[in-house]
Every structure is written in structure tokens, then in C-alpha cells.
Design an enzyme around this catalytic site. Structure first.
Site, PDB file in Angstrom:
ATOM      1  N   ARG A  66     -11.259 105.382  26.641  1.00  0.00           N
ATOM      2  CA  ARG A  66     -11.815 106.571  26.966  1.00  0.00           C
ATOM      3  C   ARG A  66     -11.914 106.697  28.545  1.00  0.00           C
ATOM      4  O   ARG A  66     -12.238 108.103  29.004  1.00  0.00           O
ATOM      5  CB  ARG A  66     -13.297 106.433  26.154  1.00  0.00           C
ATOM      6  CG  ARG A  66     -12.997 106.781  24.641  1.00  0.00           C
ATOM      7  CD  ARG A  66     -14.658 106.635  24.167  1.00  0.00           C
ATOM      8  NE  ARG A  66     -14.554 105.511  23.466  1.00  0.00           N
ATOM      9  CZ  ARG A  66     -15.805 104.961  22.914  1.00  0.00           C
ATOM     10  NH1 ARG A  66     -16.894 105.504  23.426  1.00  0.00           N
ATOM     11  NH2 ARG A  66     -15.960 103.762  22.521  1.00  0.00           N
ATOM     12  N   GLU A 103     -20.975  95.730  22.681  1.00  0.00           N
ATOM     13  CA  GLU A 103     -22.008  95.964  22.282  1.00  0.00           C
ATOM     14  C   GLU A 103     -21.562  95.550  20.671  1.00  0.00           C
ATOM     15  O   GLU A 103     -22.437  95.289  19.981  1.00  0.00           O
ATOM     16  CB  GLU A 103     -22.561  97.619  22.143  1.00  0.00           C
ATOM     17  CG  GLU A 103     -23.819  97.778  21.547  1.00  0.00           C
ATOM     18  CD  GLU A 103     -24.107  99.224  21.432  1.00  0.00           C
ATOM     19  OE1 GLU A 103     -23.408  99.867  22.122  1.00  0.00           O
ATOM     20  OE2 GLU A 103     -25.123  99.621  20.889  1.00  0.00           O
TER      21      GLU A 103
HETATM   22  O1  LIG Z   1     -20.891  98.932  28.587  1.00  0.00           O
HETATM   23  P1  LIG Z   1     -20.302  98.261  27.436  1.00  0.00           P
HETATM   24  O2  LIG Z   1     -21.226  97.567  26.361  1.00  0.00           O
HETATM   25  O3  LIG Z   1     -19.090  97.429  27.817  1.00  0.00           O
HETATM   26  O4  LIG Z   1     -19.735  99.459  26.534  1.00  0.00           O
HETATM   27  C1  LIG Z   1     -19.071 100.493  26.859  1.00  0.00           C
HETATM   28  C2  LIG Z   1     -17.642 100.659  26.739  1.00  0.00           C
HETATM   29  O5  LIG Z   1     -17.503 100.604  25.120  1.00  0.00           O
HETATM   30  C3  LIG Z   1     -16.678 101.613  24.921  1.00  0.00           C
HETATM   31  O6  LIG Z   1     -15.370 101.202  24.853  1.00  0.00           O
HETATM   32  P2  LIG Z   1     -14.574 100.474  23.833  1.00  0.00           P
HETATM   33  O7  LIG Z   1     -14.447  98.992  24.225  1.00  0.00           O
HETATM   34  O8  LIG Z   1     -15.239 100.751  22.488  1.00  0.00           O
HETATM   35  O9  LIG Z   1     -13.104 101.232  23.895  1.00  0.00           O
HETATM   36  P3  LIG Z   1     -12.303 102.531  23.614  1.00  0.00           P
HETATM   37  O10 LIG Z   1     -12.396 103.385  24.974  1.00  0.00           O
HETATM   38  O11 LIG Z   1     -10.939 102.127  23.544  1.00  0.00           O
HETATM   39  O12 LIG Z   1     -12.833 103.394  22.531  1.00  0.00           O
HETATM   40  C4  LIG Z   1     -16.665 102.762  26.109  1.00  0.00           C
HETATM   41  O13 LIG Z   1     -15.682 103.491  26.300  1.00  0.00           O
HETATM   42  C5  LIG Z   1     -16.896 101.929  27.278  1.00  0.00           C
HETATM   43  O14 LIG Z   1     -15.668 101.440  28.005  1.00  0.00           O
HETATM   44  N1  LIG Z   2     -23.490 103.398  21.357  1.00  0.00           N
HETATM   45  C1  LIG Z   2     -22.347 103.792  21.537  1.00  0.00           C
HETATM   46  N2  LIG Z   2     -21.719 105.074  21.698  1.00  0.00           N
HETATM   47  C2  LIG Z   2     -20.407 105.449  22.022  1.00  0.00           C
HETATM   48  N3  LIG Z   2     -19.770 104.341  22.749  1.00  0.00           N
HETATM   49  C3  LIG Z   2     -20.097 103.323  22.744  1.00  0.00           C
HETATM   50  N4  LIG Z   2     -19.688 102.129  23.288  1.00  0.00           N
HETATM   51  C4  LIG Z   2     -20.525 101.279  23.085  1.00  0.00           C
HETATM   52  N5  LIG Z   2     -21.532 101.431  22.667  1.00  0.00           N
HETATM   53  C5  LIG Z   2     -21.521 102.690  22.377  1.00  0.00           C
END
Ligand SMILES: O=P(O)(O)OC[C@H]1O[C@H](OP(=O)(O)OP(=O)(O)O)[C@H](O)[C@@H]1O
Ligand SMILES: Nc1ncnc2[nH]cnc12
Length: 183
Positions: A66, A103
Site C-alpha cells: 500500500r 500488528e
Molecule cells: O505500523 P505497522 O504495525 O508496521 O503496520 C502498518 C503497515 O501494515 C500495513 O501493511 P501490510 O504489511 O499489511 O502489507 P500490505 O501493504 O501489503 O497490505 C500497512 O500498509 C503498513 O505498511
Molecule cells: N488496523 C489496520 N487497518 C488497516 N491496515 C493495517 N495495518 C496494520 N494494522 C492495520
């Protein structure tokens, strides 16, 4: 252009919330609904580009997946290169690698060793700040490559998950367009 309260409300209202996704207890803040609205998507990019236009940024880094959706257009708006930080095994050249906790799980991130040079001033962009683990790992990767990170920018900050304090403790300025509770 400084963001008005009305603009920030408009962005906030474009983000849908999904209870118990991807697992029970997580309140998922879904930035894809913002992307579906071209006015909201364009405004989010314009506000970040304006904020960092005169900040001496030489590269923008975005984290898979993302982070690419926001980092790449911000890089174009600033007229600097975009550098992807990717999940393992996706980058073809030599990489630095860092593991991190999410998370809801753990993973690893990688950066091309030659994508950032000493002297680069890097802006990190991601869609969402939760615990800060993703961006802490990203900052470590950039520092291993010799770059400096002063700023991290997000569309969404989940303010009760303490990511902002974690990144500030690393010496970063942290900016988010909208704030939500994470639970
Ligand atoms: O602050 P944090 O606890 O590290 O979480 C935030 C991260 O989690 C999500 O990505 P995700 O790893 O789910 O991957 P994606 O973007 O491929 O969906 C979001 O896009 C952030 O990069
Ligand atoms: N609560 C949340 N919603 C969307 N993206 C996330 N990535 C980590 N935590 C998230």
C-alpha cells in the site's frame, strides 16, 4: 497549501472501517475506499507534495504494497526518484534485509543496496501507521544504505497503537493526514 479541517474530514470520511478483519479484534481501516474516489486520492497526494516541496527531499521510499500507492505519486510530485521497499525475494539486485513485527504477524523487508546513496535525504511514505514496526525496519534499511531519514508521512495514523512515539524516538518527524483509533 496547508490542509484545511474540511479537506481532512473529507479524506477521513472516504476511508471505510471493517471490524474483525483480518482477524478478531482488528478494526481494519481500508484505504482502498479512498483510492476509489479520485478527488480524495488526488487531494491526499497534493497535500503531501505541498508539505514536502521545499524540504530538500532527494528520494521517496514506499513499502510494499500500500505504500507504493502513495509513495510513487508523491515522488513524481516532488520530482525525485521512488524507491520500493519490498517483501522478501522480490527485488532482483543485491539487497539489505530487515525483519519486523506487524500488528498481526511478522515479516521481512528488503531494499536494493544501490538504490540509496550517502547524502540522500529520504521521505518515507506509507498508507498507515499502526505499531511502527514496518517503518522502523524501513528506516534501518535506508540507514544501512547510507541515507538519512528525517520525515515519515502517512495517510492514516492509528493513534492508540503508539507507532508515532516509536518513530519519533528514532528521531523522525511524523505527519499523518487523518487519525483513527486502531481498535
Ligand atoms: O505500523 P505497522 O504495525 O508496521 O503496520 C502498518 C503497515 O501494515 C500495513 O501493511 P501490510 O504489511 O499489511 O502489507 P500490505 O501493504 O501489503 O497490505 C500497512 O500498509 C503498513 O505498511
Ligand atoms: N488496523 C489496520 N487497518 C488497516 N491496515 C493495517 N495495518 C496494520 N494494522 C492495520
Amino acid at each position: 497549501m496547508t490542509a484545511t479541517a474540511q479537506q481532512l474530514d473529507f479524506l477521513k470520511n472516504s476511508i471505510k472501517s471493517i471490524q474483525d478483519y483480518p482477524k478478531p479484534g482488528i478494526l481494519f481501516r481500508d484505504v482502498t475506499s479512498l483510492l476509489e474516489d479520485p478527488k480524495a486520492y488526488a487531494l491526499s497526494i497534493e497535500l503531501l507534495v505541498e508539505r514536502y516541496r521545499n524540504a530538500g527531499i532527494t528520494k521517496v521510499v514506499g513499502t510494499e504494497a500500500r505504500g507504493f500507492l502513495f509513495g510513487a505519486p508523491v515522488a513524481l510530485g516532488l520530482g525525485v526518484g521512488f524507491i520500493p521497499v519490498r517483501k522478501p525475494g522480490k527485488l532482483p539486485r543485491q539487497t539489505f534485509s530487515e525483519s519486523y513485527e506487524l500488528e498481526y504477524g511478522t515479516d521481512r523487508l528488503e531494499l536494493h543496496c544501490d538504490a540509496i546513496q550517502p547524502g540522500d535525504v529520504v521521505l518515507v511514505v506509507d498508507d498507515l501507521l499502526a505499531t511502527g514496526g514496518t517503518i522502523e525496519a524501513t528506516v534501518k534499511l535506508i540507514q544501512r544504505a547510507g541515507g538519512t531519514v528525517k520525515d515519515a508521512a502517512f495517510i492514516i495514523n492509528l493513534f492508540d497503537l503508539a507507532g508515532e512515539a516509536r518513530l519519533k524516538a528514532l528521531g523522525l518527524n511524523v505527519y499523518s493526514l487523518v487519525n483513527f483509533p486502531g481498535h
